[in-house]
Design an enzyme around this catalytic site. Structure first.
Site, PDB file in Angstrom:
ATOM      1  N   SER A  22      -9.805   7.706  -4.991  1.00  0.00           N
ATOM      2  CA  SER A  22      -9.769   6.301  -4.571  1.00  0.00           C
ATOM      3  C   SER A  22     -10.527   5.420  -5.553  1.00  0.00           C
ATOM      4  O   SER A  22     -10.773   4.251  -5.283  1.00  0.00           O
ATOM      5  CB  SER A  22     -10.369   6.157  -3.170  1.00  0.00           C
ATOM      6  OG  SER A  22     -11.693   6.664  -3.150  1.00  0.00           O
ATOM      7  N   ASN A 109     -19.710   9.636   4.189  1.00  0.00           N
ATOM      8  CA  ASN A 109     -19.110   8.898   5.307  1.00  0.00           C
ATOM      9  C   ASN A 109     -19.941   7.687   5.707  1.00  0.00           C
ATOM     10  O   ASN A 109     -19.400   6.611   5.943  1.00  0.00           O
ATOM     11  CB  ASN A 109     -18.905   9.828   6.506  1.00  0.00           C
ATOM     12  CG  ASN A 109     -17.895  10.919   6.209  1.00  0.00           C
ATOM     13  OD1 ASN A 109     -17.240  10.868   5.168  1.00  0.00           O
ATOM     14  ND2 ASN A 109     -17.772  11.894   7.092  1.00  0.00           N
ATOM     15  N   THR A 154       6.944 -35.047  16.027  1.00  0.00           N
ATOM     16  CA  THR A 154       7.090 -33.864  16.881  1.00  0.00           C
ATOM     17  C   THR A 154       8.548 -33.458  16.702  1.00  0.00           C
ATOM     18  O   THR A 154       9.407 -34.338  16.513  1.00  0.00           O
ATOM     19  CB  THR A 154       6.804 -34.162  18.373  1.00  0.00           C
ATOM     20  OG1 THR A 154       7.746 -35.141  18.828  1.00  0.00           O
ATOM     21  CG2 THR A 154       5.385 -34.690  18.591  1.00  0.00           C
ATOM     22  N   HIS A 155       8.825 -32.175  16.724  1.00  0.00           N
ATOM     23  CA  HIS A 155      10.182 -31.672  16.447  1.00  0.00           C
ATOM     24  C   HIS A 155      10.685 -32.146  15.078  1.00  0.00           C
ATOM     25  O   HIS A 155      11.885 -32.252  14.875  1.00  0.00           O
ATOM     26  CB  HIS A 155      11.178 -32.113  17.527  1.00  0.00           C
ATOM     27  CG  HIS A 155      10.691 -31.921  18.921  1.00  0.00           C
ATOM     28  ND1 HIS A 155      10.897 -30.756  19.637  1.00  0.00           N
ATOM     29  CD2 HIS A 155       9.959 -32.734  19.723  1.00  0.00           C
ATOM     30  CE1 HIS A 155      10.331 -30.875  20.830  1.00  0.00           C
ATOM     31  NE2 HIS A 155       9.744 -32.065  20.910  1.00  0.00           N
ATOM     32  N   SER A 276      12.082 -26.137 -13.759  1.00  0.00           N
ATOM     33  CA  SER A 276      13.221 -25.237 -13.618  1.00  0.00           C
ATOM     34  C   SER A 276      13.707 -24.849 -15.007  1.00  0.00           C
ATOM     35  O   SER A 276      13.570 -25.626 -15.961  1.00  0.00           O
ATOM     36  CB  SER A 276      14.326 -25.951 -12.846  1.00  0.00           C
ATOM     37  OG  SER A 276      15.587 -25.430 -13.196  1.00  0.00           O
ATOM     38  N   LYS A 282      13.885 -31.143 -12.496  1.00  0.00           N
ATOM     39  CA  LYS A 282      13.130 -30.524 -11.408  1.00  0.00           C
ATOM     40  C   LYS A 282      11.626 -30.475 -11.646  1.00  0.00           C
ATOM     41  O   LYS A 282      11.150 -30.251 -12.745  1.00  0.00           O
ATOM     42  CB  LYS A 282      13.618 -29.077 -11.168  1.00  0.00           C
ATOM     43  CG  LYS A 282      14.972 -28.957 -10.543  1.00  0.00           C
ATOM     44  CD  LYS A 282      15.062 -29.531  -9.135  1.00  0.00           C
ATOM     45  CE  LYS A 282      14.382 -28.674  -8.114  1.00  0.00           C
ATOM     46  NZ  LYS A 282      15.088 -27.423  -7.882  1.00  0.00           N
ATOM     47  N   ASN A 284       8.831 -28.584  -9.270  1.00  0.00           N
ATOM     48  CA  ASN A 284       8.795 -27.799  -8.031  1.00  0.00           C
ATOM     49  C   ASN A 284       7.375 -27.541  -7.538  1.00  0.00           C
ATOM     50  O   ASN A 284       6.472 -27.308  -8.335  1.00  0.00           O
ATOM     51  CB  ASN A 284       9.489 -26.448  -8.255  1.00  0.00           C
ATOM     52  CG  ASN A 284      10.963 -26.607  -8.567  1.00  0.00           C
ATOM     53  OD1 ASN A 284      11.603 -27.542  -8.083  1.00  0.00           O
ATOM     54  ND2 ASN A 284      11.488 -25.721  -9.387  1.00  0.00           N
ATOM     55  N   GLU A 289       4.708 -22.988  -2.236  1.00  0.00           N
ATOM     56  CA  GLU A 289       5.687 -21.984  -1.793  1.00  0.00           C
ATOM     57  C   GLU A 289       5.091 -20.584  -1.872  1.00  0.00           C
ATOM     58  O   GLU A 289       5.315 -19.748  -0.998  1.00  0.00           O
ATOM     59  CB  GLU A 289       6.957 -22.075  -2.645  1.00  0.00           C
ATOM     60  CG  GLU A 289       7.746 -23.348  -2.369  1.00  0.00           C
ATOM     61  CD  GLU A 289       8.829 -23.598  -3.409  1.00  0.00           C
ATOM     62  OE1 GLU A 289       9.511 -22.640  -3.806  1.00  0.00           O
ATOM     63  OE2 GLU A 289       8.972 -24.747  -3.830  1.00  0.00           O
ATOM     64  N   TYR A 316     -14.914  10.532  11.050  1.00  0.00           N
ATOM     65  CA  TYR A 316     -14.213  10.143   9.823  1.00  0.00           C
ATOM     66  C   TYR A 316     -12.956  10.975   9.612  1.00  0.00           C
ATOM     67  O   TYR A 316     -12.926  12.183   9.854  1.00  0.00           O
ATOM     68  CB  TYR A 316     -15.146  10.313   8.603  1.00  0.00           C
ATOM     69  CG  TYR A 316     -14.455   9.988   7.288  1.00  0.00           C
ATOM     70  CD1 TYR A 316     -14.376   8.671   6.850  1.00  0.00           C
ATOM     71  CD2 TYR A 316     -13.865  10.984   6.511  1.00  0.00           C
ATOM     72  CE1 TYR A 316     -13.714   8.356   5.660  1.00  0.00           C
ATOM     73  CE2 TYR A 316     -13.212  10.681   5.325  1.00  0.00           C
ATOM     74  CZ  TYR A 316     -13.141   9.363   4.908  1.00  0.00           C
ATOM     75  OH  TYR A 316     -12.483   9.048   3.735  1.00  0.00           O
ATOM     76  N   GLN A 321      -9.550   6.036   4.119  1.00  0.00           N
ATOM     77  CA  GLN A 321      -9.671   5.600   2.730  1.00  0.00           C
ATOM     78  C   GLN A 321      -8.665   4.481   2.424  1.00  0.00           C
ATOM     79  O   GLN A 321      -8.863   3.710   1.490  1.00  0.00           O
ATOM     80  CB  GLN A 321      -9.436   6.802   1.806  1.00  0.00           C
ATOM     81  CG  GLN A 321      -9.577   6.500   0.339  1.00  0.00           C
ATOM     82  CD  GLN A 321      -9.687   7.766  -0.494  1.00  0.00           C
ATOM     83  OE1 GLN A 321     -10.728   8.413  -0.527  1.00  0.00           O
ATOM     84  NE2 GLN A 321      -8.598   8.141  -1.149  1.00  0.00           N
ATOM     85  N   LYS A 324      -9.486   0.197   2.354  1.00  0.00           N
ATOM     86  CA  LYS A 324      -9.986  -0.706   1.312  1.00  0.00           C
ATOM     87  C   LYS A 324      -8.872  -1.474   0.608  1.00  0.00           C
ATOM     88  O   LYS A 324      -8.986  -2.685   0.434  1.00  0.00           O
ATOM     89  CB  LYS A 324     -10.854   0.069   0.320  1.00  0.00           C
ATOM     90  CG  LYS A 324     -12.240   0.358   0.904  1.00  0.00           C
ATOM     91  CD  LYS A 324     -13.082   1.263   0.079  1.00  0.00           C
ATOM     92  CE  LYS A 324     -13.004   2.740   0.357  1.00  0.00           C
ATOM     93  NZ  LYS A 324     -12.493   3.239   1.606  1.00  0.00           N
TER      94      LYS A 324
HETATM   95  N1  ARG Z   1     -13.423   7.792  -0.774  1.00  0.00           N
HETATM   96  C1  ARG Z   1     -13.708   8.005   0.611  1.00  0.00           C
HETATM   97  C2  ARG Z   1     -13.241   6.787   1.437  1.00  0.00           C
HETATM   98  O1  ARG Z   1     -13.056   5.772   0.853  1.00  0.00           O
HETATM   99  C3  ARG Z   1     -15.181   8.186   0.795  1.00  0.00           C
HETATM  100  C4  ARG Z   1     -15.548   9.003   1.972  1.00  0.00           C
HETATM  101  C5  ARG Z   1     -15.218  10.422   1.730  1.00  0.00           C
HETATM  102  N2  ARG Z   1     -15.622  11.289   2.803  1.00  0.00           N
HETATM  103  C6  ARG Z   1     -15.088  12.457   2.969  1.00  0.00           C
HETATM  104  N3  ARG Z   1     -15.547  13.136   3.971  1.00  0.00           N
HETATM  105  N4  ARG Z   1     -14.149  12.907   2.237  1.00  0.00           N
HETATM  106  O2  ARG Z   1     -13.049   6.877   2.617  1.00  0.00           O
END
Ligand code: ARG
Length: 435
Positions: A22, A109, A154-155, A276, A282, A284, A289, A316, A321, A324
């Site tokens: 990750s 964790n 309105t509308h 454009s 144009k 834009n 948008e 966990y 993972q 993120k």
């Molecule tokens: N890269 C992991 C995450 O973002 C970190 C935690 C890893 N923990 C584990 N028990 N493998 O969740």
């Protein structure tokens, strides 16, 4: 070499490594990971769990690692399992045994649960600055044209006269509530999970209060399983971010309409418009948008988070993972939208004459005409009906309420006199409403 190498007789297959890693996502948390580790090391030393000398060596080297990453001297290994692993391994390569002691009483964790919270706290602060900037831009633009009268709709049908300032102010109110929602989520998120360990806490005599207060948390999480499993704050924030995008998307849609030749209430600065490839005439409103389109992306991030978390057993699981990418993308997207919209609004030209022209048609002062009859003693329903007949008459004769002669008014209702023209004057209409 993996952190968990002892139990294994083989290196991870490259495909396992690539799939599992990750680091491409979580490397952006490096500064918070280091700050968390510094607090943890200080606490371990203060509690006599590691020696004061080891504590100091760890802290000093972590500070060095941080500045080397910052200035590009130390490159984060793209093959590392994650940012936590990379930093711990770099530390250990450099200071040996002391580095190996850093992870005492801690798990990745609680470490990752800490890092995301710290990263998101920072994101919230940056986001609030951008939200306040947009509020300022809208407020300034509205105030600069505080007497510009436009039709309120309105509308999408002309309804009643309003000022441009009041219209823009509606968005300021939405954005202020958005700030409130971010603040609320922040408060709930601001509890340190450090000390939760893998899931069941630790047997070392750690001081959770110390790490929490060193890292600026209001408290530490009460339940260790919850401390490592909770991603409510990611979902809450993605939900608040989705609502921000709803607001930005509505604002964008209105600006798109206002830029069209059908309205021409505003014109965007050339520096914030696009052209454009084929139609030379144009200009834009691509920014607006794109904001409207990017709302879909942020809603998608919210859905990702809800779906990832739903049905996960405690504590966990690696599924988490995936949190993120989603929450980072939601913040990135909202921030880039806000930081582009503000200068676009600042440089936008307002065309009050066109607003006034639109306000003059469409009988948007009909309610005021009815209210005038009410002031003369007529019941509102009767006043409404009489005014409706007057509007119908105007349409037949190609007149407006302003141009219709008083005799025609009187033919429909005796109570009308010259005072009606004062009552339906658009400036008076908005003034009477306190705009
Ligand atoms: N890269 C992991 C995450 O973002 C970190 C935690 C890893 N923990 C584990 N028990 N493998 O969740």
């Amino acid at each position: 070499m993996k952190l968990w190498a002892g139990r294994f007789s083989k290196e991870a297959d490259k495909r396992t490594n690539d799939f599992n890693s990750s680091v491409s996502t979580d490397s952006r948390m490096y500064a918070f990971d280091i700050e968390g580790s510094i607090a943890h090391a200080k606490m371990l030393a203060a509690q006599g769990i590691i020696s004061a000398a080891d504590g100091e060596t760890i802290v000093n080297e972590l500070i060095k690692i941080r500045s080397e990453i910052e200035n590009g001297e130390l490159l984060i290994d793209p093959d590392a399992e994650d940012i936590h692993t990379f930093i711990e391994q770099t530390l250990t390569e450099r200071i040996g045994d002391a580095g190996k002691r850093l992870h005492t009483g801690r798990s990745r964790n609680d470490q990752v649960a800490l890092d995301i919270r710290m990263y998101l706290r920072n994101e919230c602060n940056e986001l609030k600055i951008l939200l306040n900037n947009l509020i300022d831009s809208l407020d300034k633009k509205g105030s600069a044209y505080s007497d510009a009268i436009m039709p309120g709709y309105t509308h999408l049908q002309r309804a009643q006269p309003i000022t441009f300032k009041t219209h823009l102010n509606a968005y300021c109110e939405m954005l202020k509530r958005d700030i409130g929602r971010i603040d609320d989520a922040y408060k709930r998120m601001n509890s340190s999970p450090l000390g939760s360990g893998a899931l069941a806490g630790t047997t070392y005599p750690i001081d959770r209060n110390m790490t929490a207060s060193l890292l600026g948390f209001d408290s530490y999480t009460a339940n260790t399983l919850d401390g490592v499993s909770d991603r409510d704050f990611c979902i809450e924030l993605a939900s608040a971010l989705s609502l921000i995008m709803v607001h930005l998307s509505r604002l964008s849609e209105e600006i798109i309409l206002w830029c069209s030749w059908e309205f021409k209430f505003v014109e965007l600065d050339d520096a914030f418009s696009t052209g454009s490839s084929i139609m030379p005439q144009k200009k834009n409103p691509d920014i607006t948008e794109l904001v409207r389109g990017k709302s879909g992306r942020v809603f998608g991030d919210l859905m990702t988070l809800l779906t990832v978390m739903k049905g996960l057993p405690l504590a966990y699981n690696k599924d988490m993972q995936e949190d993120k990418d989603a929450v980072f993308d939601a913040f990135d997207t909202v921030k880039i939208c806000l930081s582009t919209l503000s200068p676009m609004i600042d440089t936008m030209t307002v065309i009050p004459e066109n607003m006034r022209k639109a306000a003059a048609g469409g009988f948007i002062n009909a309610t005021d005409c009815a209210d005038y009859l009410v002031s003369k003693g007529l019941a509102f329903r009767d006043a409404y009906k009489a005014t409706g007949e007057i509007v119908a008459l105007c349409i037949r004769k190609g007149e407006t309420l302003e141009t219709l002669p008083i005799d025609e008014y009187k033919n429909i209702c005796e109570l009308f006199d010259e005072g009606v023209y004062e009552a339906i004057n658009l400036e008076n209409c908005v003034k009477r409403r306190g705009m």
